[in-house]
Design an enzyme around this catalytic site. Sequence first.
Site, PDB file in Angstrom:
ATOM      1  N   LYS A   1      41.621  37.299  71.920  1.00 56.69           N
ATOM      2  CA  LYS A   1      42.616  37.584  70.876  1.00 56.69           C
ATOM      3  C   LYS A   1      42.026  38.470  69.777  1.00 56.69           C
ATOM      4  O   LYS A   1      42.626  39.465  69.389  1.00 56.69           O
ATOM      5  CB  LYS A   1      43.116  36.251  70.288  1.00 56.69           C
ATOM      6  CG  LYS A   1      44.181  36.396  69.241  1.00 56.69           C
ATOM      7  CD  LYS A   1      45.040  35.153  69.139  1.00 56.69           C
ATOM      8  CE  LYS A   1      44.417  34.055  68.300  1.00 56.69           C
ATOM      9  NZ  LYS A   1      44.382  34.367  66.862  1.00 56.69           N
TER      10      LYS A   1
ATOM     11  N   ARG B   1      48.767  30.355  53.836  1.00 62.14           N
ATOM     12  CA  ARG B   1      47.337  30.666  54.018  1.00 62.14           C
ATOM     13  C   ARG B   1      46.793  31.521  52.877  1.00 62.14           C
ATOM     14  O   ARG B   1      47.460  32.432  52.400  1.00 62.14           O
ATOM     15  CB  ARG B   1      47.131  31.326  55.390  1.00 62.14           C
ATOM     16  CG  ARG B   1      47.565  30.349  56.495  1.00 62.14           C
ATOM     17  CD  ARG B   1      47.237  30.835  57.859  1.00 62.14           C
ATOM     18  NE  ARG B   1      45.800  30.842  58.087  1.00 62.14           N
ATOM     19  CZ  ARG B   1      45.245  31.290  59.201  1.00 62.14           C
ATOM     20  NH1 ARG B   1      46.004  31.762  60.171  1.00 62.14           N
ATOM     21  NH2 ARG B   1      43.939  31.265  59.343  1.00 62.14           N
TER      22      ARG B   1
ATOM     23  N   LYS C   1      43.409  26.958  58.304  1.00 60.68           N
ATOM     24  CA  LYS C   1      43.765  27.646  59.567  1.00 60.68           C
ATOM     25  C   LYS C   1      45.287  27.556  59.757  1.00 60.68           C
ATOM     26  O   LYS C   1      46.012  27.235  58.813  1.00 60.68           O
ATOM     27  CB  LYS C   1      43.008  27.011  60.730  1.00 60.68           C
ATOM     28  CG  LYS C   1      41.502  27.247  60.666  1.00 60.68           C
ATOM     29  CD  LYS C   1      41.186  28.722  60.793  1.00 60.68           C
ATOM     30  CE  LYS C   1      39.702  28.998  60.596  1.00 60.68           C
ATOM     31  NZ  LYS C   1      39.407  30.420  60.499  1.00 60.68           N
TER      32      LYS C   1
ATOM     33  N   ASP D   1      37.179  28.027  65.956  1.00 57.04           N
ATOM     34  CA  ASP D   1      38.491  27.808  66.587  1.00 57.04           C
ATOM     35  C   ASP D   1      38.434  26.744  67.691  1.00 57.04           C
ATOM     36  O   ASP D   1      39.472  26.318  68.201  1.00 57.04           O
ATOM     37  CB  ASP D   1      39.021  29.125  67.167  1.00 57.04           C
ATOM     38  CG  ASP D   1      39.332  30.133  66.066  1.00 57.04           C
ATOM     39  OD1 ASP D   1      39.566  29.712  64.924  1.00 57.04           O
ATOM     40  OD2 ASP D   1      39.325  31.348  66.357  1.00 57.04           O
TER      41      ASP D   1
ATOM     42  N   SER E   1      33.746  34.459  56.830  1.00 56.92           N
ATOM     43  CA  SER E   1      35.030  34.802  57.447  1.00 56.92           C
ATOM     44  C   SER E   1      34.978  36.196  58.044  1.00 56.92           C
ATOM     45  O   SER E   1      34.795  37.194  57.334  1.00 56.92           O
ATOM     46  CB  SER E   1      36.152  34.734  56.414  1.00 56.92           C
ATOM     47  OG  SER E   1      37.289  35.416  56.908  1.00 56.92           O
TER      48      SER E   1
HETATM   49  C1  S3P Z   1      39.177  35.681  63.484  1.00 58.78           C
HETATM   50  C2  S3P Z   1      38.339  35.066  62.595  1.00 58.78           C
HETATM   51  C3  S3P Z   1      38.378  33.612  62.319  1.00 58.78           C
HETATM   52  C4  S3P Z   1      39.115  32.861  63.388  1.00 58.78           C
HETATM   53  C5  S3P Z   1      40.413  33.513  63.748  1.00 58.78           C
HETATM   54  C6  S3P Z   1      40.169  34.918  64.259  1.00 58.78           C
HETATM   55  C7  S3P Z   1      39.085  37.135  63.677  1.00 58.78           C
HETATM   56  O1  S3P Z   1      39.047  33.417  61.085  1.00 58.78           O
HETATM   57  O2  S3P Z   1      39.340  31.521  62.980  1.00 58.78           O
HETATM   58  O3  S3P Z   1      41.071  32.779  64.752  1.00 58.78           O
HETATM   59  O4  S3P Z   1      39.663  37.662  64.640  1.00 58.78           O
HETATM   60  O5  S3P Z   1      38.411  37.781  62.868  1.00 58.78           O
HETATM   61  P1  S3P Z   1      38.285  33.495  59.670  1.00 58.78           P
HETATM   62  O6  S3P Z   1      37.827  34.863  59.469  1.00 58.78           O
HETATM   63  O7  S3P Z   1      39.322  33.083  58.653  1.00 58.78           O
HETATM   64  O8  S3P Z   1      37.164  32.503  59.763  1.00 58.78           O
END
Ligand code: S3P
Length: 430
Positions: free
Chosen positions: A23, A123, A343, A316, A168
């Site tokens: 994803k 969020r 989340k 995740d 993040s």
């Molecule tokens: C993601 C980063 C993560 C993850 C999310 C996808 C990404 O979030 O939990 O499902 O694609 O950069 P955070 O950056 O908020 O930790």
Amino acid sequence: MSVKTLLTNRTTLEGQVKVPGDKSISHRAVMFGSIANGITCIENFLPGEDCLSTISCFRQLGVDIVQNGSDVTVTGKGADGLNHPEDTLYVGNSGTTIRLMMGILSGLPFTSTLEGDDSIARRPMTRVTLPLGKMGASITGRNNGEFTPLTVEGQKLHGITYELPVASAQVKSAILLAGLQAEGDTIVIEPVKTRDHTERMINQFGGKVERDGEVVKVTGGQMLKGTHINVPGDISSAAFFLVAAAIMPGSDIILRNVGLNPTRTGIIDVLSAMGADFIIEPYESEAAEPAGDIRIKHSKLKGTIVEGDLIPRLIDEIPVIALLATQAEGKTVIKDAGELKVKETNRIDTVVNELKKLGADIEATEDGMIIQGNQSLDGGTVSAHGDHRIGMMLSIAALLCKRDVRLEQSEAVAVSYPGFFDDLYSLVRK
Ligand code: S3P
């Protein structure tokens, strides 16, 4: 809302599954393809709802994107080629779409408004709007820019050095994407290294990014060129099957083409620490993102501690790790995972409450949870609460339940894995 009666009272999984595309990488491939010059062909794109939201937002910005299942062709005309959208950009349930797009839109010469579903509306966004504001961006939103709808008025940006207060990848990526259009250098310092798909993709599109430990630097004004992206399978989707096979007696399954980027493989470390029986066969290739096959069998498991630098590498997967822990010998403690509260749902609460409904002994803490092992699960009515990963975790839990399990809001799984139930039930033997 659809309520699904889940398969219960099963013991064994056998066979193989090729999990759908990653994803995080699928989102980024469309975004980079849209701001690059020339054609980008994406293979094994994830046609889940979140990534389709990204495609529809970039179409609204005038990008020609042809999607046929997991094949996508993006015709990019550079970031300057993006146009003012007629309507609000709707991101659905996708945090990655909204946060990374803010980074892109901040430096473009037009105004756009972004919003999503009820979960997105809850969020936190200041984590992105604050650093982008320091770069010169103008973003306004509900509660001083904390919540959607958010309006981005494009400005000329300048580079900054920014120490991330939370680990993040979304925030890091938003800043790096803005940095590509800013004047000068943009430096992001991470408290703990998070997934580095954005950095890898800048390289894949012919750009330059430097990394030194936890410090990442990009220089503005780089020209990105369309390319071919082969998206590996999503280890976050594979995690549901890895756990299912590890806890169901007699199981022996193979997962094909699983992404093995070290910033994402925390689940492997946890399985290993708990004594799971698996073999990884990495593919030999020069691909930007490593991948391979994983064969996993049922085994006796023991409790563990999940904490610290490991957390961003499995953030995740925590819902399904909690389930895994209910079947291990002894106690498992998950800490340093306060991010779970922001989340798609508050995943500390949803995991604890829903697993409790099935009879698990699990308790929430301020920054994680404590799970007792050797639990037998019973049954009942549970809810995904609109959160795809909660829905999939509960569907795996149901396989172990003695009584019937009904899953409310089961449609949520389509956010990241539309074929989840078909793939899972194709493995069920007994
Ligand atoms: C993601 C980063 C993560 C993850 C999310 C996808 C990404 O979030 O939990 O499902 O694609 O950069 P955070 O950056 O908020 O930790």
